[in-house]
Design a protein around this motif. Structure first.
Motif, PDB file in Angstrom:
ATOM      1  N   CYS A   1      -0.814   2.844   5.586  1.00  0.00           N
ATOM      2  CA  CYS A   1       0.026   2.570   4.415  1.00  0.00           C
ATOM      3  C   CYS A   1       1.235   1.738   4.837  1.00  0.00           C
ATOM      4  O   CYS A   1       1.553   1.623   6.022  1.00  0.00           O
ATOM      5  CB  CYS A   1       0.479   3.870   3.751  1.00  0.00           C
ATOM      6  N   ASP A   2       1.890   1.164   3.834  1.00  0.00           N
ATOM      7  CA  ASP A   2       3.101   0.369   4.071  1.00  0.00           C
ATOM      8  C   ASP A   2       4.350   1.076   3.554  1.00  0.00           C
ATOM      9  O   ASP A   2       5.459   0.790   3.987  1.00  0.00           O
ATOM     10  CB  ASP A   2       2.994  -0.990   3.375  1.00  0.00           C
ATOM     11  N   ALA A   3       4.152   1.957   2.566  1.00  0.00           N
ATOM     12  CA  ALA A   3       5.272   2.641   1.936  1.00  0.00           C
ATOM     13  C   ALA A   3       4.904   4.098   1.684  1.00  0.00           C
ATOM     14  O   ALA A   3       3.725   4.418   1.481  1.00  0.00           O
ATOM     15  CB  ALA A   3       5.640   1.964   0.623  1.00  0.00           C
ATOM     16  N   ILE A   4       5.920   4.966   1.697  1.00  0.00           N
ATOM     17  CA  ILE A   4       5.698   6.399   1.491  1.00  0.00           C
ATOM     18  C   ILE A   4       6.634   6.878   0.389  1.00  0.00           C
ATOM     19  O   ILE A   4       7.856   6.683   0.470  1.00  0.00           O
ATOM     20  CB  ILE A   4       5.965   7.200   2.789  1.00  0.00           C
ATOM     21  N   LEU A   5       6.060   7.477  -0.635  1.00  0.00           N
ATOM     22  CA  LEU A   5       6.840   8.116  -1.688  1.00  0.00           C
ATOM     23  C   LEU A   5       6.727   9.634  -1.496  1.00  0.00           C
ATOM     24  O   LEU A   5       5.631  10.187  -1.592  1.00  0.00           O
ATOM     25  CB  LEU A   5       6.329   7.714  -3.073  1.00  0.00           C
ATOM     26  N   ILE A   6       7.863  10.285  -1.231  1.00  0.00           N
ATOM     27  CA  ILE A   6       7.881  11.739  -1.033  1.00  0.00           C
ATOM     28  C   ILE A   6       8.399  12.364  -2.326  1.00  0.00           C
ATOM     29  O   ILE A   6       9.522  12.081  -2.752  1.00  0.00           O
ATOM     30  CB  ILE A   6       8.781  12.132   0.153  1.00  0.00           C
ATOM     31  N   MET A   7       7.566  13.213  -2.932  1.00  0.00           N
ATOM     32  CA  MET A   7       7.906  13.826  -4.214  1.00  0.00           C
ATOM     33  C   MET A   7       8.114  15.330  -4.053  1.00  0.00           C
ATOM     34  O   MET A   7       7.406  15.992  -3.286  1.00  0.00           O
ATOM     35  CB  MET A   7       6.786  13.564  -5.233  1.00  0.00           C
TER      36      MET A   7
ATOM     37  N   ARG B   1       0.845  -1.197   0.000  1.00  0.00           N
ATOM     38  CA  ARG B   1       0.000   0.000   0.000  1.00  0.00           C
ATOM     39  C   ARG B   1       0.882   1.249   0.000  1.00  0.00           C
ATOM     40  O   ARG B   1       1.604   1.496   0.959  1.00  0.00           O
ATOM     41  CB  ARG B   1      -0.915   0.001   1.225  1.00  0.00           C
ATOM     42  N   LEU B   2       0.807   2.035  -1.067  1.00  0.00           N
ATOM     43  CA  LEU B   2       1.696   3.189  -1.233  1.00  0.00           C
ATOM     44  C   LEU B   2       0.961   4.502  -0.968  1.00  0.00           C
ATOM     45  O   LEU B   2      -0.120   4.742  -1.511  1.00  0.00           O
ATOM     46  CB  LEU B   2       2.268   3.202  -2.656  1.00  0.00           C
ATOM     47  N   ALA B   3       1.563   5.344  -0.143  1.00  0.00           N
ATOM     48  CA  ALA B   3       1.082   6.709   0.086  1.00  0.00           C
ATOM     49  C   ALA B   3       2.047   7.677  -0.580  1.00  0.00           C
ATOM     50  O   ALA B   3       3.259   7.445  -0.591  1.00  0.00           O
ATOM     51  CB  ALA B   3       0.981   7.008   1.576  1.00  0.00           C
TER      52      ALA B   3
END
Length: 893
Positions: free
Chosen positions: A375-381, A301-303
């Protein structure tokens, strides 16, 4: 792996063909060795020079003052045979051959030069890396024995490649990203040293945490699969396999003189071994960025947190297109974000915090995600912004992440877009061990690679469910039936002819009647009842659809006769010389709500028998329309094959009243796999279609090619199957009987129960430490073994209701060369004194002798008097070392 010690831990090196000319390989290699700072003798050899690069040169190999650990040959192809002979006479144990054109020349008897070189090297117990190798770089010992224009930095990734050009490309990129390597090996043509030995060696190297492979082709599938499956349990392994297209496969074959194999088969093998395949070097770079860091993983699960809506949408599109999952936020998380973010934030995932977001807003959003379980993962953009300084924002986020108490629960990735303005920030993330990427797409791809990698790893330790075994009697009947077919020259069989074989394995087929002419066809149809199907039988027309050779749903005698005559007429017009074996008549199966699948078995030149699954018709593209599996299959592997086929849209999971039963189709594939294992006479099998209606599976039509087989039925397989021929019964001292058999993956719960009934004292003597309850991964390592290099025999007894329990186990783990093996034995504590230990030890000794093991070794404690006495009774030499608290046991076979 002592054979590779001189290659991977050299203390002295000779450069044959060292040169004073800057553009020659012999000069570049010398310069690389000296500039790398190797702390050992470097000895150039050339008949004409007194020195090379300021180092005293020797006119010939025999003049070398010491025997080098390895020699690197920078000479032309035609001279290499004589050089290998000289090196062998000098006692050199390893040679690296750079020349790329050896395969263009033959010796006086027509033998290609590479094979003559290998034959001569084997005579002197010498190993060869190459030909067509770029060389080897070992940064941790400052060794650059290569022709590469770029050196490698120290790091924790090992790279093994068949392509020299890919080597230099990876090196150039890695230096820019400040990514280092533990070893950099260019295999070239892989004449001798190949992937398998290097995987075996590097997976136990303390400096290596991940391994990258660039593969054109594999020569020995059995060795490769054994080594890869063992290495993948210990190290993260990434694979780039060239040749996805048919044309690309042919080019890869020519590049390394390998066999032409279906790309889908390689794909299946890589997944089966627990490795991760990436499609191209772009994906490889992204995956390396992820796997170069030991980052946590807990789910898919990606945030997403972003200061720009457009890049975030591109990330979501990429995620959805590749089958990823966007995390769904709870109301409590949204309320928490409302307290710190401006009113116009997106109120959904992705979390768009606005183009005016500063580092404080970024930290507030990420902190909220780290505190939640949504969530399980975090993508910071981050997109370049006048408000949010790229470097300062990165510094604040790194500090937040490193100091957050729940950071280990999340996979964290970053995407800092832009070049100059974001370069420093990306470097900071890399130094902090946080993966960072230039584009939204590459960051999402990298995350999904991580998901896929952990899915493949799960297959390695997944406990299968048994679908039941085919009896030895039925398997023997099948072999006898096939041998009879071959004896009578019946080598191409259709559905009607194979019904007897299918019945041995419990496959359901439609009753089929064979007729000679249209009138007889009509008569048979009247007898069996309508509707019926009429089909052509011809060994010369593989696809009946080419001439409309199948007519369905015929409801009257007249329709049947007309259809039969029309089929024969079309054959005489289109294929006048084709042999006709008559017509077949079948009662129509109930197809309403059913699904038609196609299953094929064929012989891959590299991996042996493979099973292909799909929905294809006559124009079936095996590379694109089939999911592939390597036998042997169990229920877990078969289920994974089906799920993979559904995920890739190879099979459509229809939502009908008679929806396909995943369990029953898996059981069908397991039985089919067993039939292929038992019956090596089957060269090709094509089931088209298999009618699936819920739990009911019926073979409607099939064709089979068979031929005589003489040899070891298991050697043709890439993975050695369960060796049921090693099962035997034995009698204990109390008169009771036990079954001695190899351990099975399905034995995990039985093995856990067995260990629970072994005393703490006995477990301490077995494992040399206090052990608690074994977890799933440890038990999987005990039960899911590679029968090609490890064996474990369990003693089992039947109890109430026929349930089987394990009461003792003996195992032997061999080196990859099958020279030495280490054994261990454990008996249930309450069943000692019945002779179980002796029975199992005699069983494992016989097995080790049968496969050519030379030496058996074991270790126990001085207090384990029972084991010491048993070892002495069986002929072991026993060395008791009281000061170290160990007893070494040694048996020469």
């Amino acid at each position: 792996m002592p054979d590779l010690k001189q290659l991977l831990r050299p203390e002295s090196i000779a450069v044959i063909g060292a040169s004073i000319h800057p553009d020659r390989a012999g000069h570049i290699v010398m310069r690389n060795l000296l500039e790398g700072g190797f702390n050992g003798p470097i000895m150039p050899v050339h008949p004409s020079y007194k020195s090379v690069c300021g180092i005293l040169a020797y006119k010939q190999i025999s003049e070398l003052p010491i025997t080098p650990d390895f020699a690197i040959l920078c000479t032309e192809a035609k001279k290499n045979i004589a050089i290998i002979e000289e090196l062998g006479e000098k006692g050199v144990r390893c040679a690296i051959i750079l020349s790329s054109d050896m395969n263009l020349y033959c010796n006086g008897i027509g033998e290609p030069l590479p094979y003559e070189a290998k034959r001569i090297a084997a005579k002197y117990n010498m190993r060869i890396l190459g030909p067509n190798s770029l060389g080897i770089i070992l940064p941790w010992i400052n060794l650059n024995a290569s022709f590469s224009p770029i050196n490698a930095k120290k790091g924790n990734i090992a790279f093994i490649s068949q392509s020299a050009a890919v080597c230099t490309t990876i090196l150039d990129w890695a230096n820019e990203k400040n990514i280092g390597f533990s070893a950099f090996v260019s295999l070239g043509d892989g004449l001798d040293i190949d992937f398998s030995e290097l995987l075996d060696t590097l997976c136990t190297d303390s400096k290596t945490e991940a391994i990258l492979l660039y593969i054109d082709s594999i020569k020995d599938a059995r060795q490769f699969m054994s080594a890869a499956r063992a290495a993948a349990r210990n190290r993260r392994i990434l694979v780039v396999k060239s040749g996805r297209s048919v044309a690309g496969s042919k080019a890869a074959q020519l590049h390394t003189n390998g066999q032409l194999s279906l790309d889908a088969v390689y794909d299946s093998a890589i997944r089966r071994a627990g490795m991760l395949r990436v499609s191209n070097t772009h994906e490889l770079f992204a995956a390396v960025e992820t796997l170069a860091h030991p980052i946590p993983f807990r789910g898919h699960r990606l945030a997403i947190v972003t200061n720009g809506g457009g890049p975030a949408i591109m990330a979501v599109d990429s995620l959805m297109q590749q089958g990823g999952k966007l995390a769904e936020f709870s109301e409590s998380l949204i309320q928490k974000l409302n307290k710190t973010l401006p009113e116009n934030w997106s109120h959904a995932n992705p979390i768009d915090i606005g183009g005016d977001a500063n580092d404080v807003r970024y930290c507030d959003a990420v902190n909220a995600l780290l505190d939640c379980d949504d969530c399980d993962a975090i993508l910071i953009m981050h997109s370049p912004s006048a408000v949010s300084n790229a470097t300062r924002t990165a510094e604040k986020l790194i500090s937040l992440i490193q100091n957050h108490k729940r950071k280990a629960k999340f996979t964290i990735l970053t995407n800092w877009s832009g070049e100059t303005s974001s370069k420093e920030a990306r470097l900071l993330f890399t130094q902090a061990g946080i993966p960072t990427y230039r584009t939204p797409e590459s960051s999402v791809s990298a995350f999904l690679h991580l998901v896929e990698y952990h899915r493949n790893q799960g297959l390695l330790i997944e406990t299968p469910v048994s679908s039941g075994h085919i009896s030895k009697h039925d398997a023997q009947m099948a072999r006898e039936w096939l041998e009879n077919c071959v004896t009578h020259n019946l080598t191409e069989l259709d559905t009607h002819e194979t019904q007897a074989l299918y019945s041995c394995y419990g496959f359901k087929t439609l009753d089929t009647w064979i007729t000679e002419d249209p009138v007889e066809t009509g008569y048979v149809a009247d007898k069996i009842g309508y509707p019926v199907a009429v089909k052509l039988r011809s060994p010369d027309i593989p696809h009946k659809s080419d001439i409309q050779g199948v007519v369905l749903n015929l409801n009257t005698n007249e329709e049947v006769i007309t259809a039969a005559q029309s089929i024969l007429d079309r054959v005489s017009l289109s294929y006048p010389s084709a042999r006709i074996s008559g017509l077949s008549v079948q009662k129509m199966a109930a197809r309403a709500g059913s699904q038609e699948l196609r299953i094929k078995v064929c012989q891959d030149p590299v991996f042996g028998p493979v099973i292909l699954l799909g929905e294809g018709g006559s124009e079936w593209d095996l590379n694109n329309n089939a999911a592939v599996a390597l036998p042997p299959l169990n229920m877990a592997l078969a289920e994974n094959l089906i799920k993979h086929a559904i995920k890739e849209n190879i099979i459509h999971n229809r939502n009908s009243p008679n929806k396909m039963s995943l369990f029953d189709l898996s059981a069908f594939l397991v039985r089919l796999s067993q039939m292929i294992l038992d019956c090596p006479e089957i060269v090709e099998l094509d089931i088209h279609p298999l009618l699936v209606s819920g739990m009911d599976l019926t073979i409607i039509d099939s064709s089979m090619k068979v031929q005589h087989f003489n040899g070891d039925i298991h050697k043709r397989l890439a993975i050695r199957p369960y060796p049921n021929e090693l099962e035997e019964f034995a009698q204990l001292k109390d008169g009771s009987s036990v079954l001695l058999r190899p351990i099975l993956p399905e034995d995990e719960p039985k093995h856990a129960s067995f260990i629970s009934q072994v005393s703490h004292d006995d477990l301490y003597k077995r494992f040399f430490s206090e052990v608690g309850e074994f977890n799933h991964e440890a038990l999987a390592n005990f039960t899911q073994i590679d029968y090609d290099r490890e064996m474990a025999f369990v003693a089992t007894k039947q109890i109430i209701d026929g349930e089987e329990i394990i009461i003792a186990v003996v195992r032997a783990l061999s080196d990859p060369n099958h020279t030495n093996t280490e054994f261990a034995v454990l008996v249930r504590s309450d069943l000692k004194g019945l002779g179980l230990g002796k029975i199992l030890m005699e069983k494992i000794i016989r097995y080790c002798q049968s496969i050519g093991i030379k030496v058996m070794t074991g270790m126990t404690m001085p207090a384990n008097h029972g084991m010491i006495g048993l070892a002495q009774h069986l002929g072991f030499s026993v060395d008791i070392q009281m000061s170290d608290g160990v007893v070494d046991m040694f048996l020469e076979l």
